[in-house]
Design a protein around this motif. Structure first.
Motif, PDB file in Angstrom:
ATOM      1  N   PRO A  42       0.838  -1.209   0.000  1.00 32.94           N
ATOM      2  CA  PRO A  42       0.000   0.000   0.000  1.00 32.94           C
ATOM      3  C   PRO A  42       0.865   1.248   0.000  1.00 32.94           C
ATOM      4  O   PRO A  42       1.875   1.322   0.728  1.00 32.94           O
ATOM      5  N   GLY A  43       0.491   2.193  -0.863  1.00 31.10           N
ATOM      6  CA  GLY A  43       1.285   3.400  -1.006  1.00 31.10           C
ATOM      7  C   GLY A  43       2.376   3.299  -2.048  1.00 31.10           C
ATOM      8  O   GLY A  43       3.016   4.307  -2.391  1.00 31.10           O
ATOM      9  N   GLY A  44       2.576   2.113  -2.568  1.00 26.02           N
ATOM     10  CA  GLY A  44       3.635   1.889  -3.549  1.00 26.02           C
ATOM     11  C   GLY A  44       3.187   2.188  -4.959  1.00 26.02           C
ATOM     12  O   GLY A  44       2.049   2.608  -5.212  1.00 26.02           O
ATOM     13  N   SER A  45       4.098   1.948  -5.904  1.00 28.65           N
ATOM     14  CA  SER A  45       3.848   2.235  -7.317  1.00 28.65           C
ATOM     15  C   SER A  45       4.088   1.001  -8.162  1.00 28.65           C
ATOM     16  O   SER A  45       4.894   0.134  -7.796  1.00 28.65           O
ATOM     17  N   LEU A  46       3.402   0.973  -9.272  1.00 32.96           N
ATOM     18  CA  LEU A  46       3.552  -0.140 -10.216  1.00 32.96           C
ATOM     19  C   LEU A  46       3.193   0.370 -11.599  1.00 32.96           C
ATOM     20  O   LEU A  46       2.313   1.228 -11.744  1.00 32.96           O
TER      21      LEU A  46
ATOM     22  N   ARG B 263      -3.370  10.113  -9.250  1.00 33.47           N
ATOM     23  CA  ARG B 263      -2.452   9.039  -8.839  1.00 33.47           C
ATOM     24  C   ARG B 263      -2.014   8.158 -10.005  1.00 33.47           C
ATOM     25  O   ARG B 263      -0.908   7.636  -9.998  1.00 33.47           O
ATOM     26  N   PHE B 264      -2.887   7.963 -10.967  1.00 35.75           N
ATOM     27  CA  PHE B 264      -2.584   7.102 -12.123  1.00 35.75           C
ATOM     28  C   PHE B 264      -2.369   7.974 -13.352  1.00 35.75           C
ATOM     29  O   PHE B 264      -3.029   9.007 -13.516  1.00 35.75           O
ATOM     30  N   THR B 265      -1.483   7.520 -14.211  1.00 32.84           N
ATOM     31  CA  THR B 265      -1.237   8.223 -15.468  1.00 32.84           C
ATOM     32  C   THR B 265      -1.227   7.217 -16.610  1.00 32.84           C
ATOM     33  O   THR B 265      -0.488   6.222 -16.562  1.00 32.84           O
ATOM     34  N   ILE B 266      -2.033   7.489 -17.625  1.00 30.81           N
ATOM     35  CA  ILE B 266      -2.054   6.642 -18.805  1.00 30.81           C
ATOM     36  C   ILE B 266      -1.308   7.343 -19.926  1.00 30.81           C
ATOM     37  O   ILE B 266      -1.380   8.566 -20.062  1.00 30.81           O
ATOM     38  N   SER B 267      -0.566   6.561 -20.704  1.00 31.90           N
ATOM     39  CA  SER B 267       0.160   7.126 -21.834  1.00 31.90           C
ATOM     40  C   SER B 267       0.233   6.068 -22.925  1.00 31.90           C
ATOM     41  O   SER B 267      -0.041   4.882 -22.675  1.00 31.90           O
ATOM     42  N   ARG B 268       0.598   6.487 -24.119  1.00 29.89           N
ATOM     43  CA  ARG B 268       0.693   5.519 -25.205  1.00 29.89           C
ATOM     44  C   ARG B 268       1.729   5.947 -26.218  1.00 29.89           C
ATOM     45  O   ARG B 268       2.067   7.134 -26.323  1.00 29.89           O
TER      46      ARG B 268
ATOM     47  N   ASN C  79       0.437   5.102  -8.910  1.00 28.99           N
ATOM     48  CA  ASN C  79       1.123   5.549  -7.695  1.00 28.99           C
ATOM     49  C   ASN C  79       0.157   5.562  -6.518  1.00 28.99           C
ATOM     50  O   ASN C  79      -1.057   5.596  -6.705  1.00 28.99           O
ATOM     51  N   SER C  80       0.716   5.535  -5.326  1.00 27.26           N
ATOM     52  CA  SER C  80      -0.086   5.583  -4.089  1.00 27.26           C
ATOM     53  C   SER C  80      -1.197   4.541  -4.118  1.00 27.26           C
ATOM     54  O   SER C  80      -2.362   4.837  -3.830  1.00 27.26           O
ATOM     55  N   LEU C  81      -0.824   3.330  -4.438  1.00 27.19           N
ATOM     56  CA  LEU C  81      -1.817   2.266  -4.567  1.00 27.19           C
ATOM     57  C   LEU C  81      -2.457   1.930  -3.225  1.00 27.19           C
ATOM     58  O   LEU C  81      -1.810   2.014  -2.170  1.00 27.19           O
ATOM     59  N   LYS C  82      -3.729   1.543  -3.296  1.00 29.53           N
ATOM     60  CA  LYS C  82      -4.505   1.234  -2.105  1.00 29.53           C
ATOM     61  C   LYS C  82      -4.860  -0.253  -2.106  1.00 29.53           C
ATOM     62  O   LYS C  82      -5.001  -0.871  -3.168  1.00 29.53           O
ATOM     63  N   HIS C  83      -5.071  -0.777  -0.924  1.00 29.93           N
ATOM     64  CA  HIS C  83      -5.406  -2.190  -0.774  1.00 29.93           C
ATOM     65  C   HIS C  83      -6.609  -2.561  -1.639  1.00 29.93           C
ATOM     66  O   HIS C  83      -6.632  -3.611  -2.291  1.00 29.93           O
ATOM     67  N   GLU C  84      -7.598  -1.664  -1.669  1.00 25.71           N
ATOM     68  CA  GLU C  84      -8.839  -1.975  -2.387  1.00 25.71           C
ATOM     69  C   GLU C  84      -8.679  -1.930  -3.906  1.00 25.71           C
ATOM     70  O   GLU C  84      -9.635  -2.219  -4.636  1.00 25.71           O
ATOM     71  N   GLU C  85      -7.494  -1.587  -4.366  1.00 25.50           N
ATOM     72  CA  GLU C  85      -7.238  -1.583  -5.809  1.00 25.50           C
ATOM     73  C   GLU C  85      -6.647  -2.905  -6.285  1.00 25.50           C
ATOM     74  O   GLU C  85      -6.251  -3.024  -7.447  1.00 25.50           O
ATOM     75  N   THR C  86      -6.605  -3.853  -5.394  1.00 27.85           N
ATOM     76  CA  THR C  86      -6.248  -5.208  -5.797  1.00 27.85           C
ATOM     77  C   THR C  86      -7.287  -5.707  -6.792  1.00 27.85           C
ATOM     78  O   THR C  86      -8.493  -5.690  -6.505  1.00 27.85           O
ATOM     79  N   ALA C  87      -6.818  -6.122  -7.960  1.00 28.58           N
ATOM     80  CA  ALA C  87      -7.749  -6.519  -9.016  1.00 28.58           C
ATOM     81  C   ALA C  87      -6.965  -7.107 -10.173  1.00 28.58           C
ATOM     82  O   ALA C  87      -5.730  -6.992 -10.235  1.00 28.58           O
TER      83      ALA C  87
END
Length: 121
Positions: free
Chosen positions: A14-18, A66-71, A83-91
Motif C-alpha cells: 500500500p502506497g507503492g507504485s507499479l 495518482r494514475f497516469t495513462i500514456s501511449r 502511484n499511491s496504490l490502495k489495498h482496495e485496488e487489488t484486481a
C-alpha cells in the motif's frame, strides 16, 4: 488477428507504485482508443483510464491524480503508471483497445487476458 498482451502486474505494498504495459501485436490494423479496466473479486469490471489516439484522456474519479495513462502510437503500446496504490485496488487489470482490421469498415473492442495487481503489506 490482433492480440493485446499485458505485462507488469505483481505484488506491491500500500502506497507503492507499479507500472503496466500493453502492446497490440499482429498486422494490418489500426488502434483507436486504448485503455485499462480492472475487476476486483466479486465486483464488476470498471474503467480505470482511457486514452484516444488523439491523446484525450478519461480517468475514473478514484484514480485521478495518482494514475497516469500514456501511449506510443508507433508501437501500439499503452502504459499505466499507478502511484499511491490502495489495498482496495487489488484486481485483475485488463487492457482494452478499439481496433479496426484492414479491410473492415468498423472496429471492435479487444481485450487482453488481464494481469493481476495485488496491493498488500
Amino acid at each position: 488477428q490482433v492480440q493485446l498482451v499485458e505485462s507488469g502486474g505483481g505484488l506491491v505494498q500500500p502506497g507503492g507504485s507499479l507500472g503496466l504495459s500493453c502492446a497490440a501485436s499482429g498486422s494490418g490494423f489500426t488502434v483507436y482508443h486504448m485503455g485499462w479496466y480492472r475487476q476486483a473479486p466479486g465486483k464488476e469490471r470498471e474503467l480505470v483510464a482511457r486514452l484516444t489516439r488523439g491523446r484525450e484522456t478519461n480517468y475514473a474519479d478514484s484514480v485521478k491524480g495518482r494514475f497516469t495513462i500514456s501511449r506510443v502510437n508507433a508501437t501500439n503500446t499503452v502504459f499505466l503508471q499507478m502511484n499511491s496504490l490502495k489495498h482496495e485496488e487489488t484486481a485483475v487489470y485488463f487492457c482494452n483497445g478499439y481496433i479496426r482490421l484492414m479491410g473492415e469498415v468498423a472496429g471492435r473492442s479487444n481485450w487482453g487476458e488481464g494481469t493481476l495487481v495485488t496491493v498488500s503489506s
